[in-house]
Scaffold this active site. Structure first.
Site, PDB file in Angstrom:
ATOM      1  CG  ASP A  20      -2.077   0.940   1.104  1.00  0.00           C
ATOM      2  OD1 ASP A  20      -2.354   1.406  -0.014  1.00  0.00           O
ATOM      3  OD2 ASP A  20      -2.717   1.240   2.129  1.00  0.00           O
ATOM      4  CG  HIS A  37      -0.242   1.931  -9.214  1.00  0.00           C
ATOM      5  ND1 HIS A  37      -0.392   1.606  -7.879  1.00  0.00           N
ATOM      6  CD2 HIS A  37      -1.393   2.558  -9.572  1.00  0.00           C
ATOM      7  CE1 HIS A  37      -1.582   2.030  -7.470  1.00  0.00           C
ATOM      8  NE2 HIS A  37      -2.202   2.616  -8.472  1.00  0.00           N
ATOM      9  CG  LEU A 131       9.733 -17.164  -3.546  1.00  0.00           C
ATOM     10  CD1 LEU A 131       9.558 -17.169  -2.024  1.00  0.00           C
ATOM     11  CD2 LEU A 131      10.131 -15.757  -4.017  1.00  0.00           C
TER      12      LEU A 131
HETATM   13  C1  FPP Z   1      -2.066   0.061  -3.311  1.00  0.00           C
HETATM   14  O1  FPP Z   1      -1.607   1.387  -3.214  1.00  0.00           O
HETATM   15  C2  FPP Z   1      -1.450  -0.600  -4.461  1.00  0.00           C
HETATM   16  C3  FPP Z   1      -2.128  -1.167  -5.494  1.00  0.00           C
HETATM   17  C4  FPP Z   1      -3.596  -1.202  -5.564  1.00  0.00           C
HETATM   18  C5  FPP Z   1      -1.424  -1.747  -6.657  1.00  0.00           C
HETATM   19  C6  FPP Z   1      -0.176  -2.555  -6.371  1.00  0.00           C
HETATM   20  C7  FPP Z   1       0.573  -2.659  -7.634  1.00  0.00           C
HETATM   21  C8  FPP Z   1       1.916  -2.620  -7.747  1.00  0.00           C
HETATM   22  C9  FPP Z   1       2.850  -2.575  -6.615  1.00  0.00           C
HETATM   23  C10 FPP Z   1       2.455  -2.577  -9.136  1.00  0.00           C
HETATM   24  C11 FPP Z   1       3.082  -3.756  -9.721  1.00  0.00           C
HETATM   25  C12 FPP Z   1       2.733  -5.086  -9.206  1.00  0.00           C
HETATM   26  C13 FPP Z   1       3.146  -6.244  -9.786  1.00  0.00           C
HETATM   27  C14 FPP Z   1       2.804  -7.523  -9.124  1.00  0.00           C
HETATM   28  C15 FPP Z   1       3.925  -6.286 -11.020  1.00  0.00           C
HETATM   29  P1  FPP Z   1      -2.669   2.572  -3.250  1.00  0.00           P
HETATM   30  O2  FPP Z   1      -2.835   2.973  -4.667  1.00  0.00           O
HETATM   31  O3  FPP Z   1      -3.908   2.166  -2.546  1.00  0.00           O
HETATM   32  O4  FPP Z   1      -1.904   3.673  -2.444  1.00  0.00           O
HETATM   33  P2  FPP Z   1      -2.549   4.840  -1.531  1.00  0.00           P
HETATM   34  O5  FPP Z   1      -3.118   4.168  -0.316  1.00  0.00           O
HETATM   35  O6  FPP Z   1      -1.374   5.687  -1.216  1.00  0.00           O
HETATM   36  O7  FPP Z   1      -3.574   5.548  -2.369  1.00  0.00           O
END
Ligand code: FPP
Length: 246
Positions: A20, A37, A131
């Protein structure tokens, strides 16, 4: 189910991570959320490398929840493109590192090309012995339990008896059967957000304020060290656990 004994001070076998903070990371830099992201992909690579080097058996990363479809359309489509791109680019390196890659979640709703890439990556890495890497995409813990129950009923049909329903049977039919030993959440929020609900029953939880794109191997190491100092009780008393560990 996890063996309760000899777990004191040992490495977690299964680590789950709620990644997150990408949006906040981007917004604090005056950038669009998607750039957070994108930056998060580097942290994903670093976490996978660390887990493989450290000898952790399973790593489950929460990449997209069943609720994330409600986000702005351009963020959702950007994330889907990013998953497709990351899978294409990283699958060879994952394979070379003897990692088994699986996507857990309801993949039916994903684009055909992403589903194909997921299938190819699974088949390419299925015989690897290192893994086990689960990427949770369109995943929800409640959905996982519901699909397990549906699978059981479909298999057993009218021969299903009440006493057939056991914790073991439900566990076997989940997308990921292994209990999570350590749950890490970045970005500071203290909730589990419909992640691996069943498998988190006895997890140790570690929350850090570090935003996901900033999460490094040394932050991962801190979480592991915190886990290894904890006494896991599984409903027993501390004294009982210490006796069973000798
Ligand atoms: C939450 O942060 C994150 C996500 C919903 C997306 C996670 C995706 C990645 C880390 C990108 C790549 C992943 C892979 C597996 C290749 P948020 O957007 O809710 O953050 P915030 O709470 O600050 O708004």
């Amino acid at each position: 189910m996890t063996d309760n004994t000899s777990l004191l001070f040992s490495l977690p076998k299964h680590v789950g991570i709620i990644m997150d903070g990408n949006g906040r990371w981007a917004e604090s830099r005056g950038k669009i959320r998607l750039s957070g992201h994108k930056a998060g992909v580097n942290a994903v690579k670093e976490a996978i490398t660390y887990a493989a080097e450290k000898g952790i058996e399973r790593l489950t990363l929460f990449a997209f929840s069943s609720e994330n479809w409600k986000r702005p359309k351009e963020e959702v489509s950007g994330l889907m493109e990013l998953f497709t791109w990351a899978l294409s680019n990283e699958v060879q390196s994952v394979h070379k590192n003897n990692i088994r890659l699986r996507v857990i979640g309801n993949t039916e709703k994903l684009s055909r090309s992403l589903q194909d890439k997921i299938k190819d990556a699974y088949e390419l890495t299925a015989a690897n012995t290192g893994l086990i890497l689960n990427i949770a995409v369109n995943y929800g813990g409640r959905w996982d339990i519901v699909q397990a129950v549906k699978k059981i009923i479909a298999q057993k049909g009218t021969s299903l008896e009440l006493d057939d329903i056991t914790e073991e049977l439900i566990t076997e039919n989940l997308n990921e059967c292994a209990d999570v030993d350590l749950l890490i959440r970045t970005g500071g929020e203290e909730r589990i957000s419909n992640f691996l609900l069943w498998q988190l029953a006895y997890s140790e939880i570690y929350v850090t304020d570090v935003l996901w794109p900033d999460f490094t191997k040394s932050d991962f190491e801190k979480a592991i060290n915190s886990f290894m100092k904890r006494e896991r009780r599984f409903g027993l008393t501390g004294e009982q656990i210490r006796k069973s560990d000798n």
